[in-house]
Motif scaffolding. Structure first.
Motif, PDB file in Angstrom:
ATOM      1  N   ALA A 195      40.973  34.204  39.539  1.00 26.79           N
ATOM      2  CA  ALA A 195      40.782  35.323  40.475  1.00 26.79           C
ATOM      3  C   ALA A 195      41.988  36.259  40.466  1.00 26.79           C
ATOM      4  O   ALA A 195      41.845  37.483  40.548  1.00 26.79           O
ATOM      5  CB  ALA A 195      40.540  34.784  41.882  1.00 26.79           C
ATOM      6  N   GLN A 198      41.989  38.776  37.704  1.00 26.15           N
ATOM      7  CA  GLN A 198      40.949  39.798  37.773  1.00 26.15           C
ATOM      8  C   GLN A 198      41.183  40.812  38.898  1.00 26.15           C
ATOM      9  O   GLN A 198      40.296  41.584  39.211  1.00 26.15           O
ATOM     10  CB  GLN A 198      39.581  39.124  37.967  1.00 26.15           C
ATOM     11  CG  GLN A 198      39.179  38.226  36.816  1.00 26.15           C
ATOM     12  CD  GLN A 198      37.931  37.415  37.120  1.00 26.15           C
ATOM     13  OE1 GLN A 198      37.270  37.610  38.131  1.00 26.15           O
ATOM     14  NE2 GLN A 198      37.602  36.487  36.228  1.00 26.15           N
ATOM     15  N   VAL A 226      42.906  38.227  46.885  1.00 24.40           N
ATOM     16  CA  VAL A 226      42.261  36.987  46.444  1.00 24.40           C
ATOM     17  C   VAL A 226      42.098  35.973  47.566  1.00 24.40           C
ATOM     18  O   VAL A 226      41.663  34.847  47.314  1.00 24.40           O
ATOM     19  CB  VAL A 226      43.067  36.347  45.281  1.00 24.40           C
ATOM     20  CG1 VAL A 226      42.982  37.205  44.038  1.00 24.40           C
ATOM     21  CG2 VAL A 226      44.525  36.149  45.679  1.00 24.40           C
ATOM     22  N   SER A 229      38.508  34.591  47.749  1.00 24.93           N
ATOM     23  CA  SER A 229      38.234  33.643  46.678  1.00 24.93           C
ATOM     24  C   SER A 229      38.922  32.311  46.937  1.00 24.93           C
ATOM     25  O   SER A 229      38.346  31.240  46.714  1.00 24.93           O
ATOM     26  CB  SER A 229      38.696  34.225  45.341  1.00 24.93           C
ATOM     27  OG  SER A 229      38.570  33.274  44.305  1.00 24.93           O
TER      28      SER A 229
END
Length: 600
Positions: A195, A198, A226, A229
């Motif tokens: 994560a 990205q 993040v 996530s």
């Protein structure tokens, strides 16, 4: 610049004219219809050929392993008769502990799982920081972070619990917290690092341009992006740890799993199966709670892929998912007014609700610490250093290297045989559970419910039940892995088929193709790469599960780990077995990663 066309020379007709003269009257000239263009044939890449050979070899090994299991459908008939005879006995009727004792054991189990998962989530932050390619301080730290994730993910939590239980009294909860924490680092840190890689690099680079430090870049520019996530992965891992907590009882960790193992060891099968049923119900309830937290804390709509998430989705179908409000400025609101509003956010209903969920989560963690009865005083410090050094040097013990290597082969055979059968059944059940394949919604819902029920039953419970009914051997483990594999892979197949582009399917329908023709020509070919990747993931998962089932009598590495557990003072043998397990898992993970890259 203007293009010029050179006319053909007189008396020298072109190739097309020659072909027209040579062809019979009324027939079309041979060769391409337009000019001299030819569609080049695309050669198959060498990597795909090699990948196909490897896949074929794995299928052959799976078929060979299946023949070695000694399983036939007569076994199921015999097992059904044994089940009727088993429950026809008065002493084997289901029984449960008293309600206060049941609540105490459930709280103990939940507390251990929560603390272990929280510890893993916190440790995963620095591990993911050095493992992510865009935040790691140096290349060697990047590989170190990835290695930590792979190694902690490779060793099952029950093996870790066996290894550290020497330093604690039997029935202590701290070994369970340590085992769950170490094993969960692998999954959480890997997904968290992915994560991080990205993220939108804009905020981090802006902080760097303003003179911010590395720590400021991460905590202000990376981590806020993040957090959803990270929280979602932690909650998902919590669900997995709850399902796997029963096996820790066989390593001496207190809770429902320990009570279940004691009941089976004392041949009180009715009590053991009753506790197993309680574990199953507790898994569903906690999955509902986890799904509710994800929706209310993160604004994530439940996908409906699990039992708990399906219930939450049905109960909240008409409730909107929380959206950004004017009091929550988005990236587009970059004016000075929006910044001022962000710095002085009013206490809206959404903010009060979110704060309440955060407070409730913190209270739940505090209660879990109290429930788990974790006490550092449980550590017998005088045995810590001798316990660590006792695992060296490695030893093959009385069994010998040949027996250990054979146990590795048995574990692989169990994993591949179950995966092969699961793939066959999953392809059928998963296909009918897909919206674009099922003939109608009723059929799709029926097969979705079947997959949900199969996934909801822990493999350990199935294996223990069959072992109690028909005795020890690899077949109970094979059936348990197959049932769990169908539930997992069938769901993944159904989801991947529903996500394929509908253009080819629509075109075939417009051309008059039948449902089966559309499936064979469009749906299955588009979903094949996902099917290969998910099947490899199932093999990887089955190897770890086969080790756990071996602990309860399914054979393989798990059987020898039970014999050579630290409680029996055969520590050097544990080192050898764990090393074998790590090598096997790493090799399978490497092959799976390579095949995914070839067939993506």
């Amino acid at each position: 610049m203007t293009a010029t066309v050179t006319p053909a020379k007189a008396g020298k007709p072109g190739k097309a004219a020659k072909a027209a003269k040579q062809s019979p009257r009324g027939s079309a000239p041979e060769g391409p219809a337009r000019g001299d263009l030819e569609i080049p044939s695309r050669p198959v890449p060498v990597q795909k050929i090699a990948g196909g050979v490897v896949l074929l070899a794995m299928l052959v090994f799976g078929a060979y392993s299946l023949s070695r299991m000694g399983f036939d459908f007569g076994y199921l008939t015999s097992a059904a008769k044994s089940v009727r005879a088993f429950f026809g006995t008065t002493n084997n009727t289901l029984s449960f502990p008293s309600v206060p004792n049941l609540i105490y054991l459930a709280g103990l189990t939940i507390g251990v799982v929560v603390l272990g998962t929280i510890i893993a989530a916190l440790i995963s932050i620095p591990v993911a920081y050095i493992a992510a390619a865009n935040t790691t301080p140096s290349p060697w730290l990047h590989w170190l972070g990835r290695a930590i994730g792979v190694l902690t993910r490779a060793v099952p939590d029950v093996v870790i619990a066996f290894s550290v239980s020497l330093m604690f009294a039997l029935g202590s909860t701290l070994p369970g917290v340590i085992a769950i924490g170490i094993h969960s680092i692998g999954m959480i840190s890997k997904l968290f690092a992915d994560a991080i890689e990205q993220i939108d690099e804009g905020p981090r680079l802006a902080i760097r341009a303003a003179g911010g430090s590395k720590a400021q870049e991460f905590w202000a520019g990376v981590f806020p992006q993040v957090v959803p996530s990270w929280v979602a992965t932690t909650l998902h891992r919590f669900d997995i740890n709850i399902r796997g907590s029963a096996i820790l009882g066989y390593a001496g960790v207190g809770g429902l799993g320990y009570a279940m193992s004691l009941a089976f060891n004392q041949f009180n099968y009715g009590r053991g199966l009753g506790i197993a049923l309680v574990i199953f119900v507790m898994c569903i309830v906690l999955e509902i709670i986890s799904s509710t937290v994800r929706r209310n804390l993160l604004g994530i709509q439940p996908t409906g892929k699990g039992i708990g998430e399906r219930i939450v989705r049905a109960a909240t179908r008409n409730r909107p998912v929380p959206q950004a409000s004017p009091s929550r400025p988005t990236g587009a609101q970059s004016s000075a007014a929006s910044i001022e509003a962000a710095m002085r956010r009013p206490w809206t209903r959404e903010r009060v609700r979110d704060t309440a969920w955060v407070v409730a989560a913190l209270v739940f963690v505090g209660l879990s610490y109290w429930w788990s009865q974790v006490n550092p005083g449980q550590i017998m410090w005088k045995y810590v250093l001798p316990g660590i050094t006792s695992f060296w040097p490695p030893s093959f013990g009385q069994a010998g290297a040949t027996a250990y290597l054979n146990s590795v082969v048995v574990t692989l055979e169990l994993a591949f045989a179950a995966a092969l059968v699961a793939i066959v059944f999953s392809l059928v059940i998963g296909s009918f559970a897909a919206r674009n394949v099922a003939p109608n919604g009723v059929v799709r819902n029926i097969f979705r419910v079947i997959l949900t029920l199969l996934r909801g039953i822990p493999e350990l419970i199935v294996a223990l039940f069959l072992i109690v009914i028909v005795g020890l051997g690899p077949v109970p483990g094979f059936i348990a892995l197959t049932i769990g594999g169908v539930g997992l892979l069938g769901k993944l197949i159904a989801d991947s088929f529903e996500e394929v582009p509908n253009g080819p399917e629509t075109a075939l329908s417009a051309a008059g193709a039948t449902r089966s023709q559309r499936y064979v020509s469009a749906t299955l070919p588009q979903g094949l790469p996902s099917l290969i990747g998910n099947s490899l993931y199932l093999v990887d998962t089955n190897i770890r599960s086969a080790v756990l089932l071996g602990v309860v009598g399914a054979g393989g590495i798990g059987y020898y780990l039970t014999i050579a557990s630290p409680q029996l003072n055969q520590h050097g043998e544990v080192t050898v077995l764990v090393a074998f397990l790590i090598v096997v898992v790493l090799v399978i993970e490497g092959i799976a990663a390579w095949l995914r890259s070839v067939f993506k």
